[in-house]
Design an enzyme around this catalytic site. Structure first.
Site, mmCIF file in Angstrom:
data_model
loop_
_atom_site.group_PDB
_atom_site.id
_atom_site.type_symbol
_atom_site.label_atom_id
_atom_site.label_comp_id
_atom_site.label_asym_id
_atom_site.label_seq_id
_atom_site.Cartn_x
_atom_site.Cartn_y
_atom_site.Cartn_z
ATOM 1 N N GLU A 15 -0.702 -1.986 5.165
ATOM 2 C CA GLU A 15 0.189 -1.926 6.329
ATOM 3 C C GLU A 15 0.045 -0.606 7.075
ATOM 4 O O GLU A 15 0.205 -0.556 8.286
ATOM 5 C CB GLU A 15 1.644 -2.103 5.877
ATOM 6 C CG GLU A 15 2.639 -2.301 7.014
ATOM 7 C CD GLU A 15 3.090 -1.006 7.688
ATOM 8 O OE1 GLU A 15 3.412 -1.034 8.893
ATOM 9 O OE2 GLU A 15 3.114 0.035 7.001
ATOM 10 N N ASP A 35 0.811 -1.220 0.000
ATOM 11 C CA ASP A 35 0.000 0.000 0.000
ATOM 12 C C ASP A 35 0.845 1.270 0.000
ATOM 13 O O ASP A 35 1.998 1.287 0.429
ATOM 14 C CB ASP A 35 -0.961 0.020 1.191
ATOM 15 C CG ASP A 35 -0.256 -0.152 2.530
ATOM 16 O OD1 ASP A 35 0.731 -0.909 2.599
ATOM 17 O OD2 ASP A 35 -0.689 0.468 3.517
#
Length: 383
Positions: free
Chosen positions: A130, A73
């Site tokens: 995350e 991400d």
């Protein structure tokens, strides 16, 4: 180094991700790209937890399973670099290196397909979310550490403070437990010229902020690293009016579980005492986020040997823990884990900015290093 042969692929993958950043649980294109690359190499995989991908490289005979993890991400920050591969998405960018993590893990997959373990399996975890959205915990709940069961896990993070070609690792504590809080102080609004007819929420908030710092400096063992940071404060709408309320937000970072478990009660005692003592009221919301990330010390000697075999005898060093948070900690709570940092700094290439900086970039020479270390560490695990 075998990984050098796929360096151009690694750069292409990383720049593809970099130009098309996606936030947590929105990594649709990233996940699809990863799946396409795995298909090309004949690696079996499954989509898990929405946008996550779990792939399995089976050895020549049954045995234990080690997992390698890379997060995918991006961040909700504008990319300010002037390079050909800068983000093409307004307000989103890969400024924490997750694009490199994903590319390195794909590289490790390519290396492991050509050099499969004789006995055992390597599970590749391409993780979403995350950055504060509990992606690791989500994948664990969806069974990413099962079928086959994972006996150990390894992960890495780029480090722009360390030159490319070097790796650091913490002996035990790696990253702090990261918790967040919101406070709202309520007073009574009124005219700034007549404070005795009001209850000044800003004055109370100022006292609360100051008093909270006494917890770390006077109530916590100085040998137990603890950070309490107020990151935002909002109150008032006019220069000549007493604000009826103030909002405060911040974070607490701890390495000691006992200190962590005591912080919420200690903070509320201070907030309550100051607020009510000065005539106000309050609300307090404390949110437990990432636990402390602990390395399994038994996994470090093999990591040291792996890094030194790939990068040279002086390439590995033990470093101090970071007070930053990392959701790899959820894996390490379940199975033995090791998390290390790979240097990506290069002043000549302007790869000097810290993580989350709008101009963050990295030395792409480090990409094959990361792939090689991940792949070789997995193979060494079976010896």
């Amino acid at each position: 180094m075998e990984a050098e042969k796929i360096k151009e692929d690694l750069i292409f993958w990383r720049r593809t991700f970099h130009q098309k950043p996606e936030l947590g649980f929105e990594e649709i294109q990233t996940s699809q790209f990863v799946q396409e690359q795995l298909k090309k190499t004949g690696i079996n995989y499954k989509v898990i937890g929405g946008t996550g991908v779990a792939a399995l490289i089976e050895g020549e005979s049954p045995g234990p399973t080690i997992a390698l993890r890379g997060d995918m991400d991006a961040l909700p920050i504008q990319d300010e670099k002037t390079v050909s591969y800068s983000s093409k998405v307004e307000g989103k960018a890969h400024l924490c290196g997750h694009d490199a993590h994903t590319a390195m893990l794909l590289g490790a997959a390519h290396l492991l397909v050509k050099n499969k373990p004789l006995k055992g399996n390597v599970k590749l975890i391409f993780q979403p979310a995350e950055e504060g959205l509990f992606g690791a915990e989500t994948l664990i709940k969806h069974g990413v550490l099962e079928n086959p069961g994972v006996e150990a896990i390894a992960g890495l993070h780029v480090n722009p403070m360390v030159p490319a070609g070097f790796v650091t690792c913490s002996q035990k504590e790696v990253c702090a437990a990261a918790d967040f809080f919101d406070i709202e102080i309520f007073g009574v609004g009124g005219h700034a010229a007549h404070p005795h007819h009001s209850v000044d929420s800003i004055a109370i908030a100022a006292a609360v902020v100051s008093s909270l710092q006494q917890i770390v400096s006077r109530q916590v063992d100085p040998l137990s690293p603890t950070v309490l940071t107020i990151g935002q404060i909002h109150g008032g709408s006019a220069n000549n009016a007493i604000a009826p309320s103030v909002k405060i937000g911040g974070t607490v970072r701890t390495l000691d579980p006992q200190v962590r478990n005591a912080m919420e009660a200690r903070m509320e005692k201070v907030i309550k005492g100051v607020s009510e003592g000065l005539g106000g009221t309050y609300t307090f919301d404390y949110r437990y986020m990432y636990p402390v990330l602990l390395n399994d010390e038994s996994l470090i000697p093999s990591l040291r040997e792996t890094v030194q075999s790939v990068l040279g005898s002086d390439s590995f060093s033990i470093s101090k823990p970071s007070m930053g948070g990392e959701d790899f900690s959820f894996y390490a709570q379940k199975v033995p884990g090791v998390f290390f940092r790979i240097g990506v700094r290069n002043e000549e290439k302007k790869a000097v900015y810290p993580l989350h900086h709008p101009k963050f970039d990295l030395d792409e020479d480090a990409l094959p290093y990361g792939s090689a270390i991940l792949a070789q560490y997995a193979l060494n695990f079976f010896e």
